[in-house]
Design an enzyme around this catalytic site. Sequence first.
Site, PDB file in Angstrom:
ATOM      1  N   GLU A 130      33.705  64.893  33.022  1.00 39.47           N
ATOM      2  CA  GLU A 130      34.003  63.482  32.721  1.00 39.47           C
ATOM      3  C   GLU A 130      33.477  62.585  33.841  1.00 39.47           C
ATOM      4  OE1 GLU A 130      38.245  63.079  32.394  1.00 39.47           O
ATOM      5  OE2 GLU A 130      38.444  64.735  30.967  1.00 39.47           O
ATOM      6  N   LYS A 132      33.812  59.952  36.664  1.00 46.65           N
ATOM      7  CA  LYS A 132      34.982  59.567  37.466  1.00 46.65           C
ATOM      8  C   LYS A 132      34.958  58.048  37.602  1.00 46.65           C
ATOM      9  CE  LYS A 132      37.485  60.772  41.679  1.00 46.65           C
ATOM     10  NZ  LYS A 132      37.802  59.440  42.147  1.00 46.65           N
ATOM     11  N   ASP A 134      35.731  54.389  38.665  1.00 45.99           N
ATOM     12  CA  ASP A 134      36.195  53.838  39.943  1.00 45.99           C
ATOM     13  C   ASP A 134      37.067  52.609  39.688  1.00 45.99           C
ATOM     14  OD1 ASP A 134      36.559  53.546  42.599  1.00 45.99           O
ATOM     15  OD2 ASP A 134      34.538  52.825  43.039  1.00 45.99           O
ATOM     16  N   TYR A 242      42.422  59.496  30.124  1.00 47.36           N
ATOM     17  CA  TYR A 242      41.841  60.822  30.386  1.00 47.36           C
ATOM     18  C   TYR A 242      42.870  61.881  30.786  1.00 47.36           C
ATOM     19  CZ  TYR A 242      42.017  58.808  35.087  1.00 47.36           C
ATOM     20  OH  TYR A 242      42.431  58.197  36.229  1.00 47.36           O
ATOM     21  N   LYS A 330      31.706  64.243  43.908  1.00 44.46           N
ATOM     22  CA  LYS A 330      31.411  62.862  44.298  1.00 44.46           C
ATOM     23  C   LYS A 330      29.905  62.622  44.416  1.00 44.46           C
ATOM     24  CE  LYS A 330      35.421  60.785  45.370  1.00 44.46           C
ATOM     25  NZ  LYS A 330      35.691  60.328  46.683  1.00 44.46           N
ATOM     26  N   CYS A 424      25.891  23.008  58.419  1.00 44.03           N
ATOM     27  CA  CYS A 424      25.544  23.484  57.081  1.00 44.03           C
ATOM     28  C   CYS A 424      24.020  23.460  56.928  1.00 44.03           C
ATOM     29  CB  CYS A 424      26.196  22.587  56.037  1.00 44.03           C
ATOM     30  SG  CYS A 424      25.599  22.874  54.369  1.00 44.03           S
ATOM     31  N   CYS A 427      22.995  20.680  54.029  1.00 41.41           N
ATOM     32  CA  CYS A 427      23.096  19.218  54.175  1.00 41.41           C
ATOM     33  C   CYS A 427      23.209  18.771  55.633  1.00 41.41           C
ATOM     34  CB  CYS A 427      24.286  18.694  53.380  1.00 41.41           C
ATOM     35  SG  CYS A 427      25.876  19.089  54.118  1.00 41.41           S
ATOM     36  N   CYS A 442      31.309  24.120  55.179  1.00 49.24           N
ATOM     37  CA  CYS A 442      30.615  22.842  55.349  1.00 49.24           C
ATOM     38  C   CYS A 442      31.612  21.716  55.066  1.00 49.24           C
ATOM     39  CB  CYS A 442      29.464  22.799  54.348  1.00 49.24           C
ATOM     40  SG  CYS A 442      28.858  21.144  54.031  1.00 49.24           S
ATOM     41  N   CYS A 448      27.088  17.216  50.156  1.00 44.32           N
ATOM     42  CA  CYS A 448      26.310  18.451  50.265  1.00 44.32           C
ATOM     43  C   CYS A 448      25.807  18.868  48.879  1.00 44.32           C
ATOM     44  CB  CYS A 448      27.177  19.563  50.847  1.00 44.32           C
ATOM     45  SG  CYS A 448      26.252  21.091  51.045  1.00 44.32           S
TER      46      CYS A 448
HETATM   47  S1  IVH Z   1      42.069  63.380  36.429  1.00 42.71           S
HETATM   48  C1  IVH Z   1      45.700  65.559  38.459  1.00 42.71           C
HETATM   49  N1  IVH Z   1      39.961  62.198  35.420  1.00 42.71           N
HETATM   50  O1  IVH Z   1      40.329  59.762  40.365  1.00 42.71           O
HETATM   51  C2  IVH Z   1      44.443  64.798  38.401  1.00 42.71           C
HETATM   52  N2  IVH Z   1      40.918  61.265  37.362  1.00 42.71           N
HETATM   53  O2  IVH Z   1      40.692  61.176  42.948  1.00 42.71           O
HETATM   54  C3  IVH Z   1      44.462  63.662  37.484  1.00 42.71           C
HETATM   55  N3  IVH Z   1      39.815  59.210  38.124  1.00 42.71           N
HETATM   56  O3  IVH Z   1      43.773  59.291  40.738  1.00 42.71           O
HETATM   57  C4  IVH Z   1      43.244  62.830  37.581  1.00 42.71           C
HETATM   58  N4  IVH Z   1      38.320  59.111  36.531  1.00 42.71           N
HETATM   59  O4  IVH Z   1      42.388  57.422  39.633  1.00 42.71           O
HETATM   60  C5  IVH Z   1      40.874  62.185  36.406  1.00 42.71           C
HETATM   61  N5  IVH Z   1      38.124  61.215  34.377  1.00 42.71           N
HETATM   62  C6  IVH Z   1      39.025  61.222  35.344  1.00 42.71           C
HETATM   63  C7  IVH Z   1      39.055  60.224  36.324  1.00 42.71           C
HETATM   64  C8  IVH Z   1      40.007  60.280  37.330  1.00 42.71           C
HETATM   65  C9  IVH Z   1      38.785  58.526  37.614  1.00 42.71           C
HETATM   66  C10 IVH Z   1      40.549  58.836  39.349  1.00 42.71           C
HETATM   67  C11 IVH Z   1      42.037  58.730  39.195  1.00 42.71           C
HETATM   68  C12 IVH Z   1      42.586  59.730  40.158  1.00 42.71           C
HETATM   69  C13 IVH Z   1      41.475  59.865  41.146  1.00 42.71           C
HETATM   70  C14 IVH Z   1      41.539  61.179  41.855  1.00 42.71           C
END
Ligand code: IVH
Length: 705
Positions: A130, A132, A134, A242, A330, A424, A427, A442, A448
């Site tokens: 999946e 990840k 952010d 998820y 990562k 500035c 101006c 400014c 300005c």
């Molecule tokens: S599973 C027990 N799936 O990543 C683990 N986490 O570093 C449950 N996150 O706290 C998390 N996408 O905020 C999972 N597809 C994904 C995710 C995901 C983002 C984040 C989530 C978690 C953090 C862990």
Amino acid sequence: MAAKSKVPPPVDSLTRSQARVEHKRLVLEIEAHNERYYQQDAPTVSDAAYDAMQRRLEAIEARFPDLVTASSPTQTVGAAPARGFAKVQHAVPMLSLGNAFSDAEVAEFVERIRRFLKLGADDIPAIVAEPKIDGLSLSLRYEHGELVRAATRGDGFTGEDVTANVRTIRDVPHTLRGRDIPAACELRGEVYMLKEDFLALNKKQEAAGDTVFANPRNSAAGSLRQKDVAITASRPLKFFAYAWGEMTDRPAETQHDMLKWLRDVGFMVNPLIELCSSVEQVLQFYRRIGEQRATLGYDIDGVVYKVDRLDWQERLGFVSRSPRWAIAHKFAAEQAMTILRGIDIQVGRTGAMTPVARLEPVTVGGVVVQNATLHNEDEITRKDIHVGDTVVVQRAGDVIPQVVSVIIGKRPRNAQPYVFPHKCPVCGSHAVREEGEAVRRCTGTLICPAQAVERLKHFVSRLAFDIDGLGEKQIQEFYDDGLIMHPVDIFTLQKRDARATKKLRDREGYGDVSVRNLFAAIDARRKIELNRLIFALGIRHVGEGNAKLLARHYGGIENFRSAMAEAAGAQTDEGNASEAYADLNNIGGIGEIVANAVVEFFAEPRNVKALNDLLEEIEVLPVAQTRSDSAVAGKTVVFTGSLEKFTRDEAKASAERMGARVSGSVSKKTDLVVAGPGAGSKLKDAEKFGVRVISEDEWLKLIEA
Ligand code: IVH
């Protein structure tokens, strides 16, 4: 990348006491970063640097296990919930994920699972891969299919109750769809913001002089954790499901089918998720997603691999704070080295000056970067940036490139430290920094060009001049065509139109009638109350309330203008010794920050000229004194000594209500001194200038009369 000047010694070489010292330092440092990341939504280190600290701490604890304590960041997740929201205990803790940074670590993760489950040599567990996301994780509790509680992760065990806020997110169903919904379930996922929505929101925030977020994650977190739910509702938050916590029944046997179920009951599930059956396949997924990263529309910081079979997930269980059945792979921080060619200052629509690095073009994560933000003056000093330096550039959260650090060893001999301009660049007005503020602004509020359109829109807004038919849209169009550049231009529009060859009535959307109406609406505003005029000037910190206080205090434009001219003339970096400034600063409700902002406005001669030009065209109505018939109306009063019958603020408020002006010092202009016990030098001044002195009781009688 050799950005760091000091490489820490290998953990294997540390003595016990060195390890103890470093352990303590790392714990404190990581806790501080957790606080900034989770509670203030304002991290100060990159994710990669944070991960490196966390890994080093883990390595030290692995070698010296007696250093591990229950509160070590290796044993906890995130930070304790912030004040302001109610606490929510998660029925099942919200834990974190272990990290892998290389292909080998991913292979090792799968190998560990096989060993743990005692699988045969060719038996590879199916793995769900999946993206990840952010953002920030959220746990949603449904009872009998109805959303009853939403909580942030907090420290993993206790989060913050954000139910009301979450109910405003469209992607979060209030009721789960379908039959066979478990009696109770905690469904989890990530709140995030699209990159384009984040950029648009920041633009809006900047224009309004509000917080500008560093990246979509902070923006999502800041938007969710609002005490005013209406603010959250106005922010474009999204959600991907998820995972889950407590479930009274389990609707599926595998991760993949659970995701399908989540989609069926009404959630958004990331469409890129794939079921993989070999290490090669998950690594291919990782690379493919890495290539798509920049074009995804939302930020991801890696991919997550999860064992598909839920019975295996259960058997594998957890090690300290993370599951054995899942890992985050990562992305390497996208960094590159290049040369800083120069620093430009951009002036925002509210006058905020932002330094921008002009770089020798360099490819960072597949995108050519030529400019990067340097945030503000203090950041430049903190990072010790010189023009000509070789710098490390990073694409933060994939959106705004930033300068991370300087490689001091590569600094050219003649490179000079950067001096942030105090004028500035657009101006030429002087630029000031308020105490405790990182931003220099400014002061050319009215003149300005960088601020002009925004100021003009404010000038005609509802609580200011409020001119019918002249709203934000029309101001923008007239500005773009050079017809209205300064406030006075609004009032000379008709005169100029009479002489113009291209008439207003020939513009698209206008005709004889609408032009006549517009001119009439403008004329109707040639008489304006002083408080509206002061508000319209757009002086920093002078909102509607402060404008009223100022207007009431000064009574008329002439009084206000001459007092401000006197105060502005005495403004220095060290302070302001003028009587006019003391008087301004003494107005009940007007603090030093507001007083300084007003004086800085008047210290810019072109603001004064723009105001004077405007005053040629309009008539300012004096603010009616609240009690023009009172015995003290129009008088200047000074309170001195330790007042016993009322507080100083009460004294000021009652005097102003009765139409008096309250001053902080006695001069020949003072009409009355009200003296409490212990009055000293002001009493002497009163004698010197022959000013009448009365007691507190006499004052009370006077204003009751
Ligand atoms: S599973 C027990 N799936 O990543 C683990 N986490 O570093 C449950 N996150 O706290 C998390 N996408 O905020 C999972 N597809 C994904 C995710 C995901 C983002 C984040 C989530 C978690 C953090 C862990």
